[in-house]
Motif scaffolding. Structure first.
Motif, PDB file in Angstrom:
ATOM      1  N   GLY A  94      -8.867  -0.251  -6.162  1.00 11.16           N
ATOM      2  CA  GLY A  94      -8.300   0.074  -7.473  1.00 11.16           C
ATOM      3  C   GLY A  94      -8.021   1.548  -7.670  1.00 11.16           C
ATOM      4  O   GLY A  94      -7.659   1.986  -8.760  1.00 11.16           O
ATOM      5  N   TYR A  95      -8.165   2.327  -6.603  1.00  7.61           N
ATOM      6  CA  TYR A  95      -7.832   3.746  -6.747  1.00  7.61           C
ATOM      7  C   TYR A  95      -6.363   3.990  -6.385  1.00  7.61           C
ATOM      8  O   TYR A  95      -5.835   3.397  -5.444  1.00  7.61           O
ATOM      9  N   ALA A  96      -5.708   4.820  -7.126  1.00  2.00           N
ATOM     10  CA  ALA A  96      -4.382   5.341  -6.754  1.00  2.00           C
ATOM     11  C   ALA A  96      -4.167   6.586  -7.586  1.00  2.00           C
ATOM     12  O   ALA A  96      -4.690   6.693  -8.695  1.00  2.00           O
ATOM     13  N   CYS A  97      -3.428   7.531  -7.061  1.00  2.00           N
ATOM     14  CA  CYS A  97      -3.165   8.746  -7.829  1.00  2.00           C
ATOM     15  C   CYS A  97      -1.767   8.655  -8.428  1.00  2.00           C
ATOM     16  O   CYS A  97      -1.020   7.713  -8.178  1.00  2.00           O
ATOM     17  N   LEU A  98      -1.426   9.660  -9.218  1.00  5.37           N
ATOM     18  CA  LEU A  98      -0.119   9.680  -9.882  1.00  5.37           C
ATOM     19  C   LEU A  98       1.035   9.528  -8.903  1.00  5.37           C
ATOM     20  O   LEU A  98       2.014   8.839  -9.169  1.00  5.37           O
ATOM     21  N   LYS A  99       0.895  10.190  -7.752  1.00  5.13           N
ATOM     22  CA  LYS A  99       2.018  10.155  -6.801  1.00  5.13           C
ATOM     23  C   LYS A  99       2.291   8.742  -6.331  1.00  5.13           C
ATOM     24  O   LYS A  99       3.443   8.312  -6.260  1.00  5.13           O
ATOM     25  N   GLY A 100       1.231   8.018  -6.024  1.00  6.91           N
ATOM     26  CA  GLY A 100       1.411   6.642  -5.571  1.00  6.91           C
ATOM     27  C   GLY A 100       2.115   5.818  -6.642  1.00  6.91           C
ATOM     28  O   GLY A 100       3.058   5.064  -6.355  1.00  6.91           O
ATOM     29  N   LEU A 101       1.688   5.984  -7.876  1.00  3.69           N
ATOM     30  CA  LEU A 101       2.261   5.166  -8.947  1.00  3.69           C
ATOM     31  C   LEU A 101       3.697   5.584  -9.265  1.00  3.69           C
ATOM     32  O   LEU A 101       4.537   4.745  -9.586  1.00  3.69           O
ATOM     33  N   SER A 123      -5.622  17.072  -2.809  1.00  2.00           N
ATOM     34  CA  SER A 123      -4.851  16.594  -1.652  1.00  2.00           C
ATOM     35  C   SER A 123      -5.271  15.203  -1.182  1.00  2.00           C
ATOM     36  O   SER A 123      -4.542  14.545  -0.462  1.00  2.00           O
ATOM     37  N   HIS A 124      -6.473  14.783  -1.547  1.00  2.99           N
ATOM     38  CA  HIS A 124      -7.053  13.525  -1.043  1.00  2.99           C
ATOM     39  C   HIS A 124      -7.286  13.575   0.461  1.00  2.99           C
ATOM     40  O   HIS A 124      -7.343  12.546   1.120  1.00  2.99           O
ATOM     41  N   MET A 125      -7.371  14.740   0.972  1.00  2.97           N
ATOM     42  CA  MET A 125      -7.831  15.033   2.330  1.00  2.97           C
ATOM     43  C   MET A 125      -6.826  14.698   3.438  1.00  2.97           C
ATOM     44  O   MET A 125      -5.888  13.947   3.222  1.00  2.97           O
ATOM     45  N   PHE A 153       0.848  -1.201   0.000  1.00  2.95           N
ATOM     46  CA  PHE A 153       0.000   0.000   0.000  1.00  2.95           C
ATOM     47  C   PHE A 153       0.876   1.241   0.000  1.00  2.95           C
ATOM     48  O   PHE A 153       2.042   1.204   0.413  1.00  2.95           O
ATOM     49  N   CYS A 154       0.288   2.315  -0.479  1.00  3.58           N
ATOM     50  CA  CYS A 154       1.032   3.563  -0.652  1.00  3.58           C
ATOM     51  C   CYS A 154       1.184   4.262   0.696  1.00  3.58           C
ATOM     52  O   CYS A 154       0.244   4.317   1.490  1.00  3.58           O
ATOM     53  N   ARG A 155       2.367   4.818   0.923  1.00  2.99           N
ATOM     54  CA  ARG A 155       2.604   5.529   2.174  1.00  2.99           C
ATOM     55  C   ARG A 155       3.022   6.972   1.918  1.00  2.99           C
ATOM     56  O   ARG A 155       3.919   7.501   2.546  1.00  2.99           O
ATOM     57  N   VAL A 156       2.339   7.562   0.922  1.00  2.95           N
ATOM     58  CA  VAL A 156       2.620   8.967   0.631  1.00  2.95           C
ATOM     59  C   VAL A 156       1.602   9.872   1.317  1.00  2.95           C
ATOM     60  O   VAL A 156       1.963  10.883   1.912  1.00  2.95           O
ATOM     61  N   CYS A 157       0.330   9.506   1.251  1.00  4.70           N
ATOM     62  CA  CYS A 157      -0.651  10.339   1.956  1.00  4.70           C
ATOM     63  C   CYS A 157      -1.611   9.450   2.733  1.00  4.70           C
ATOM     64  O   CYS A 157      -1.493   8.227   2.726  1.00  4.70           O
ATOM     65  N   GLU A 158      -2.582  10.064   3.390  1.00  7.65           N
ATOM     66  CA  GLU A 158      -3.394   9.332   4.360  1.00  7.65           C
ATOM     67  C   GLU A 158      -4.325   8.294   3.739  1.00  7.65           C
ATOM     68  O   GLU A 158      -4.800   7.397   4.429  1.00  7.65           O
ATOM     69  N   SER A 159      -4.594   8.412   2.448  1.00 10.79           N
ATOM     70  CA  SER A 159      -5.516   7.464   1.814  1.00 10.79           C
ATOM     71  C   SER A 159      -5.027   6.025   1.892  1.00 10.79           C
ATOM     72  O   SER A 159      -5.834   5.098   1.892  1.00 10.79           O
ATOM     73  N   SER A 160      -3.724   5.823   1.912  1.00  9.75           N
ATOM     74  CA  SER A 160      -3.139   4.482   2.021  1.00  9.75           C
ATOM     75  C   SER A 160      -3.659   3.528   0.949  1.00  9.75           C
ATOM     76  O   SER A 160      -4.077   2.393   1.247  1.00  9.75           O
ATOM     77  N   CYS A 161      -3.627   3.970  -0.289  1.00 10.58           N
ATOM     78  CA  CYS A 161      -4.201   3.171  -1.380  1.00 10.58           C
ATOM     79  C   CYS A 161      -3.458   1.853  -1.575  1.00 10.58           C
ATOM     80  O   CYS A 161      -2.228   1.804  -1.581  1.00 10.58           O
ATOM     81  N   GLY A 162      -4.235   0.799  -1.783  1.00 10.53           N
ATOM     82  CA  GLY A 162      -3.659  -0.503  -2.063  1.00 10.53           C
ATOM     83  C   GLY A 162      -2.983  -0.510  -3.430  1.00 10.53           C
ATOM     84  O   GLY A 162      -3.511   0.024  -4.407  1.00 10.53           O
TER      85      GLY A 162
HETATM   86  S1  SF4 Z   1      -4.059   9.187  -2.937  1.00  7.87           S
HETATM   87 FE1  SF4 Z   1      -2.142   8.925  -4.085  1.00  7.87          FE
HETATM   88  S2  SF4 Z   1      -0.502   9.547  -2.716  1.00  7.87           S
HETATM   89 FE2  SF4 Z   1      -2.328   9.219  -1.458  1.00  7.87          FE
HETATM   90  S3  SF4 Z   1      -2.141   7.095  -0.763  1.00  7.87           S
HETATM   91 FE3  SF4 Z   1      -3.377   7.064  -2.632  1.00  7.87          FE
HETATM   92  S4  SF4 Z   1      -1.904   6.711  -4.269  1.00  7.87           S
HETATM   93 FE4  SF4 Z   1      -0.738   7.337  -2.473  1.00  7.87          FE
END
Ligand code: SF4
Ligand SMILES: Nc1nc2c(c(=O)[nH]1)N[C@H]1C(S)=C(S)[C@@H](COP(=O)(O)OP(=O)(O)OC[C@H]3O[C@@H](n4cnc5c(=O)[nH]c(N)nc54)[C@H](O)[C@@H]3O)O[C@H]1N2
Ligand SMILES: Nc1nc2c(c(=O)[nH]1)N[C@H]1C(S)=C(S)[C@@H](COP(=O)(O)OP(=O)(O)OC[C@H]3O[C@@H](n4cnc5c(=O)[nH]c(N)nc54)[C@H](O)[C@@H]3O)O[C@H]1N2
Ligand SMILES: [Mo]
Length: 707
Positions: free
Chosen positions: A42-49, A182-184, A9-18
């Protein structure tokens, strides 16, 4: 070898996307959104990827480096060391500082990514306890300590932050936040826009309160365009109007509140008709929000950094809680709810004393959640008595993320020891004596603790390290433990069979889970119950008398000050420009600056945004070179016309200003300018009650430069 697919899972912002990492041996080939993730779906933003680009970046810090030229020299020259050499050298320098000045001379700055590294916080706690370091600073005083201070005063714990029940609400007020970009924050939610759209489809009205007609409002809701740094009065006027309309739930207040008369005294001063000119929102528009909020069958509210970074974030967050409480929307479906998750965090943030202030050369001072004001970091290095002489910067970039770059440069040059723990040789690292290379999120095992108590759909996920750390990169908990060892202090590295996840296992046991149990689950993920009402007043509220404090004594001074600031705002000249914060989707504070693919045309610098009316009035046009300045500093940049802004407001993205960061080659090629040169720092530049830095609504002047 065949490609393996590793859920992480992503550890860039609080959403913690898988995410799914595709791995071949020790190489990560691809990162993609995890479509089978039960929550993030199945959600992730550019930063996560693009975390993969950061993982592979040639400019990454791969070996411990030690400085070989003087710290005052413009460009740092560094040489590679082994971990043993680096740890030994740092320990020797630190011991000298401790001998000469004592432990008050040691400081730590904790940056934002620490929140997304579950094994690190206890290691920092241990390092501070064992070295005696009590001067802790963190990016928290740039984004949220007002919430901690208010939560503590009103609810008796700084870890209780009821989140909006977006799914069931009929009216949602979002102040100073831009979910689409910001994804909050203080609400862990993946793909917030999809959830807001669904809420709107279900009949919820959504109102953003923001000086900018934000991107989020292109998709849902509408914006109430407020003047910056005036949210406190807007909220007071809403409460005033709700009370005038008989919208206070006296039964709820009697049952669960105390000091309500103090609240009433405060809001009495700010009827909509008095406040309108100062907040820049008409009386009718304020009354409409008040009416709709109080008439909605269920209403919820959420605020974020646009409010936190104003001068009165604690009082504003107090009124936000009051708005929810007095209208009976606290602890109600469709209102604001505590989201328990896997551990009762709300119970562990109680204040240690009634009067948190102590005397200091800078006047009465306190810590908030352990943090001193970041805006006093330079001052505490330069203070005559008991200066900080050694500073450890842990996943942070204070030189660019806080007000006062020049002051900080000078102060850092006076340190006996500056050590950074980072994945890059960032702008702050350029000034350091030692640079310690850290593992990135793909290189370390973790669980998603950051959103604890604030998850929209609670889940807990364990990830293994997708690959082992490249070169000599190390996990930060290990680095701090290695330094303890080198200092001759007790260290977990000397504890036989030490399990870094031991503490987390204890926490997980509250819900009958363990890391071992998580490993046996699909995606190493457990779904937890959704937030429900019913236990707020009995279980989560932590005040000694189990009442919500509607007007904490601790606020008295700030409340008195509020009127003074109101008068000041009322007398500001018509043409005064105010600078606000701005995020974009391709940056994360000061990182992602070195990802070439994200530096497309139009994203290679950080111009100042201004609407065309304000530009015309000043004889400026798109692309014009300008100098932006105030008492704190100056920057030179260009104009970007942005019709989303209300009149009299300019906005500029932070995290830029890498003109002196040569080892981040992409960032250095597209340096932009550090907008935080325009931010105040030092005494008076932070909120006394919360240590939160004043970062939005900053007066600035602008002049055109010849091309
Ligand atoms: S919204 Fe983007 S940066 Fe935040 S956890 Fe999800 S993929 Fe990572
Ligand atoms: N003008 C203005 N200034 C702002 C803001 C604003 O809105 N406007 N926002 C503020 C906010 S909300 C915050 S949180 C602060 C952030 O303040 P900081 O935390 O000081 O700044 P970041 O840019 O987030 O720095 C994070 C550093 O951690 C490093 N890093 C990333 N991942 C890892 C990792 O896994 N391990 C290690 N060791 N290092 C890692 C990055 O390379 C980067 O150098 O900035 C604030 N500054
Ligand atoms: N893409 C991206 N995502 C991020 C980050 C990032 O840097 N880039 N940073 C992450 C971090 S560390 C954090 S803390 C969160 C922050 O998440 P948010 O708080 O949503 O951050 P912003 O998108 O900056 O939104 C703040 C909003 O406040 C508005 N604003 C500014 N001044 C005022 C004011 O005085 N009053 C009111 N009412 N509004 C005001 C701004 O116009 C802006 O729309 O985002 C996280 N997510
Ligand atoms: Mo933040």
């Amino acid at each position: 070898m065949a490609t393996e697919k590793i859920p992480t899972f992503c550890r860039v912002c609080e959403s913690s996307c898988g995410l799914i990492a595709e791995r071949d041996g020790d190489t990560v080939l691809r990162l993609r959104p995890d479509k089978s993730h039960p929550v993030t779906n199945g959600y992730a933003c550019l930063k996560g990827l693009y975390a993969l680009d950061i993982h592979h970046d040639e400019d990454r810090l791969n070996y411990p480096l030690t400085r070989i030229n003087a710290r005052g020299d413009a460009a740092g020259r560094f040489e590679r060391r082994t971990w043993n050499e680096a740890a030994g050298d740092i320990a020797e320098r630190l011991r000298a500082v401790l001998r000469q000045y004592g432990s008050s001379a040691v400081g730590v700055f904790i940056g934002n990514p620490v929140a997304f590294n579950s094994l690190l916080s206890p290691a920092i706690g241990s390092f501070c306890a064992r070295t005696g370091c009590s001067r802790v600073f963190s990016s928290g005083t740039q984004d949220c300590t007002n919430k901690f201070a208010a939560g503590e005063a009103v609810y008796g714990t700084y870890t209780l932050h009821p989140i909006p029940d977006i799914e069931h609400t009929r009216y949602l007020l979002i102040i100073g936040e831009n979910p689409k970009i910001s994804h909050m924050s203080f609400l862990s939610i993946a793909d917030p826009m999809a959830k807001l759209k669904a809420a709107q489809r279900n009949g919820a009205a959504i109102r953003f309160v923001n000086p900018r007609t934000i991107e989020s409002a292109d998709d849902v809701g509408a914006v109430v365009p407020i003047k910056p740094d005036t949210d406190l009065y807007f909220l007071a006027a809403i409460l005033h109007e709700i009370r005038r309309r008989g919208g206070f739930r006296e039964d709820v207040i009697r049952a669960h509140g105390r000091n309500a008369e103090g609240l009433v005294r405060f809001i009495d001063r700010y009827p909509p008709e008095r406040v309108a000119a100062v907040v820049g929102v008409s009386r009718d528009a304020i009354c409409e929000v008040a009416r709709d909020f109080s008439q909605a069958e269920k209403a919820a509210v959420h605020v974020s950094t646009g409010v936190n970074m104003g001068r009165q974030g604690t009082l504003a967050y107090w009124l936000v809680q009051m708005l929810s409480f007095v209208t009976g929307n606290l602890d109600r479906e469709g209102g604001n709810l505590y989201s328990l998750g896997f551990y009762q965090a709300a119970k562990s943030g109680r204040p240690k004393t009634d009067d948190p202030f102590f005397a200091s050369p800078f006047g009465p001072l306190r810590t908030v959640a352990g943090n001193l004001p970041g805006n006093l970091l330079a001052d505490m290095i330069e203070q005559e008595q008991e200066p900080i002489r050694a500073l450890f910067v842990i996943s942070g970039n204070p030189l660019l993320s806080m007000g006062g770059e020049e002051r900080m440069r000078k102060a850092f040059a006076r340190l006996d020891l500056l050590v950074t723990l980072d994945i890059y040789r960032n702008a702050t690292g350029e000034l350091a004596d030692f640079l310690l290379p850290c593992a990135d999120m793909l290189e370390r095992s973790d669980i998603n603790t950051c959103g604890l108590g604030m998850q929209h759909e609670p889940f807990v996920q364990l990830t293994e390290a997708v690959v082992s750390p490249r070169c000599e990169r190390k996990e930060q908990w290990w680095i701090l433990a290695r330094l303890e060892q080198a200092l001759g202090l007790p260290s977990v590295l000397d504890t036989e069979g030490y399990d870094p996840f031991g503490r987390i296992d204890k926490m997980l046991s509250h819900v009958g889970l363990s890391t071992a149990a998580l490993k046996s689950l699909s995606g190493h993920t457990a779904l937890l119950p959704k937030p429900t009402p019913g236990r707020f007043y009995s279980d989560w509220l932590q005040t000694p008398d189990k009442k919500v404090d509607c007007c904490p004594l601790l606020f008295a001074e700030a409340i008195a000050d509020a009127e003074r600031i109101f008068q000041e705002l009322a007398q500001e000249p018509e043409d005064l420009l105010k600078l606000i914060t701005l995020r974009d989707g391709f940056m994360h504070n000061s990182w992602y600056q070195n990802v070439e693919t994200l530096k497309k045309e139009g994203r290679r610098d950080n111009p100042v945004h201004m609407n065309s009316r304000d530009a015309r009035r000043r004889n400026l046009e798109a692309g014009a070179r300008v100098r932006l300045f105030n008492a704190w500093g100056a920057v030179e940049t260009t104009i970007a016309i942005d019709e989303r802004l209300r009149d009299g407001v300019v906005a500029m993205a932070h995290g830029w200003g890498n003109g002196q960061t040569p080892s981040m080659t992409v960032a250095h090629r597209y340096p932009g300018v550090n907008v935080n040169r325009l931010l105040p720092s030092g005494p008076g530049s932070y909120e006394r009650m919360s240590n939160q830095a004043h970062m939005t609504g900053i007066p600035v002047a602008i002049e055109k430069l010849s091309p």
